[in-house]
Design a protein around this motif. Structure first.
Motif, PDB file in Angstrom:
ATOM      1  N   ARG A 111       0.681  -4.674  -8.927  1.00 52.58           N
ATOM      2  CA  ARG A 111      -0.322  -4.509  -7.604  1.00 52.58           C
ATOM      3  C   ARG A 111      -0.432  -2.997  -7.278  1.00 52.58           C
ATOM      4  O   ARG A 111      -1.712  -2.460  -6.585  1.00 52.58           O
ATOM      5  CB  ARG A 111       0.488  -5.216  -6.166  1.00 52.58           C
ATOM      6  CG  ARG A 111      -0.659  -5.064  -5.008  1.00 52.58           C
ATOM      7  CD  ARG A 111       0.216  -5.998  -3.691  1.00 52.58           C
ATOM      8  NE  ARG A 111       0.178  -7.521  -4.329  1.00 52.58           N
ATOM      9  CZ  ARG A 111      -0.612  -8.393  -4.110  1.00 52.58           C
ATOM     10  NH1 ARG A 111      -1.809  -7.894  -3.300  1.00 52.58           N
ATOM     11  NH2 ARG A 111      -0.213  -9.593  -4.222  1.00 52.58           N
ATOM     12  N   THR A 144       0.874  -1.345   0.004  1.00 50.76           N
ATOM     13  CA  THR A 144      -0.077   0.055  -0.045  1.00 50.76           C
ATOM     14  C   THR A 144       1.011   1.225  -0.047  1.00 50.76           C
ATOM     15  O   THR A 144       0.569   2.373  -0.703  1.00 50.76           O
ATOM     16  CB  THR A 144      -0.869   0.058   1.129  1.00 50.76           C
ATOM     17  OG1 THR A 144      -1.635  -1.113   1.219  1.00 50.76           O
ATOM     18  CG2 THR A 144      -1.616   1.128   1.150  1.00 50.76           C
ATOM     19  N   ILE A 187      -3.823  -1.273  -6.866  1.00 52.31           N
ATOM     20  CA  ILE A 187      -4.565  -0.500  -5.600  1.00 52.31           C
ATOM     21  C   ILE A 187      -5.003   0.886  -6.161  1.00 52.31           C
ATOM     22  O   ILE A 187      -6.136   1.127  -5.539  1.00 52.31           O
ATOM     23  CB  ILE A 187      -3.280  -0.420  -4.661  1.00 52.31           C
ATOM     24  CG1 ILE A 187      -3.085  -1.747  -3.913  1.00 52.31           C
ATOM     25  CG2 ILE A 187      -3.722   0.348  -3.534  1.00 52.31           C
ATOM     26  CD1 ILE A 187      -1.905  -1.860  -3.095  1.00 52.31           C
ATOM     27  N   HIS A 218      -5.492  -6.853  -4.884  1.00 56.42           N
ATOM     28  CA  HIS A 218      -4.759  -6.589  -3.679  1.00 56.42           C
ATOM     29  C   HIS A 218      -5.387  -7.196  -2.346  1.00 56.42           C
ATOM     30  O   HIS A 218      -4.824  -7.655  -1.653  1.00 56.42           O
ATOM     31  CB  HIS A 218      -4.440  -4.994  -3.132  1.00 56.42           C
ATOM     32  CG  HIS A 218      -3.812  -4.790  -2.067  1.00 56.42           C
ATOM     33  ND1 HIS A 218      -2.394  -5.371  -1.692  1.00 56.42           N
ATOM     34  CD2 HIS A 218      -3.992  -4.264  -0.888  1.00 56.42           C
ATOM     35  CE1 HIS A 218      -2.133  -4.872  -0.744  1.00 56.42           C
ATOM     36  NE2 HIS A 218      -2.982  -4.260  -0.101  1.00 56.42           N
TER      37      HIS A 218
END
Length: 103
Positions: free
Chosen positions: A89, A28, A93, A100
Motif C-alpha cells: 500500500r 498514509t 500511495i 489506496h
C-alpha cells in the motif's frame, strides 16, 4: 540521517520494528516514512515482527523506528501479512496508484 557505511559505500539497513507499544501510523503516514527512506537512498528496509514476549532493550535501542499495528496482539503469520500489505500500500500511495483510495 547518516546511513552510509564508508567502508562499503552502501547504506546500512534501516530497522523498523513492529511492537504493540510502537508508534501507531495510518497507511498514509507509513507511506510517508517509506518514501522518505527511498528519497534518502536507503537500500535495505528490515521490517521485523515482534517476538511473543516483546523486543529486548538492545533491539529497541538498535531500531531506527518502532511502529504498531494497533494495540491488539496478532499471530506472527497474520502480522507478516499485514506488514506485506501495508508495504505494498505504501508503494502504491507513493506511485499515486488508486489502490489506496479504492478507485
Amino acid at each position: 540521517m547518516e546511513f552510509l557505511d564508508g567502508a562499503t559505500a552502501r547504506t546500512r539497513p534501516y530497522l523498523l520494528l513492529t511492537d504493540s507499544t510502537g508508534q501507531q501510523l495510518s497507511s498514509t503516514e507509513l507511506a510517508a516514512v517509506v518514501s522518505q527512506l527511498f528519497d534518502t537512498g536507503i537500500q535495505t528496509l528490515v521490517f521485523a515482527i515482534g517476538p511473543a514476549d516483546g523486543w529486548s532493550p538492545a533491539a529497541r535501542k538498535r531500531a531506527d523506528k518502532t511502529i504498531a499495528f494497533g494495540r491488539i496482539t496478532l499471530p506472527h503469520e497474520l502480522a507478516a501479512v499485514i506488514a506485506a500489505e501495508q508495504l505494498y500500500r505504501s508503494l502504491t500511495i507513493r506511485a499515486g496508484h488508486p489502490y489506496h483510495t479504492g478507485h
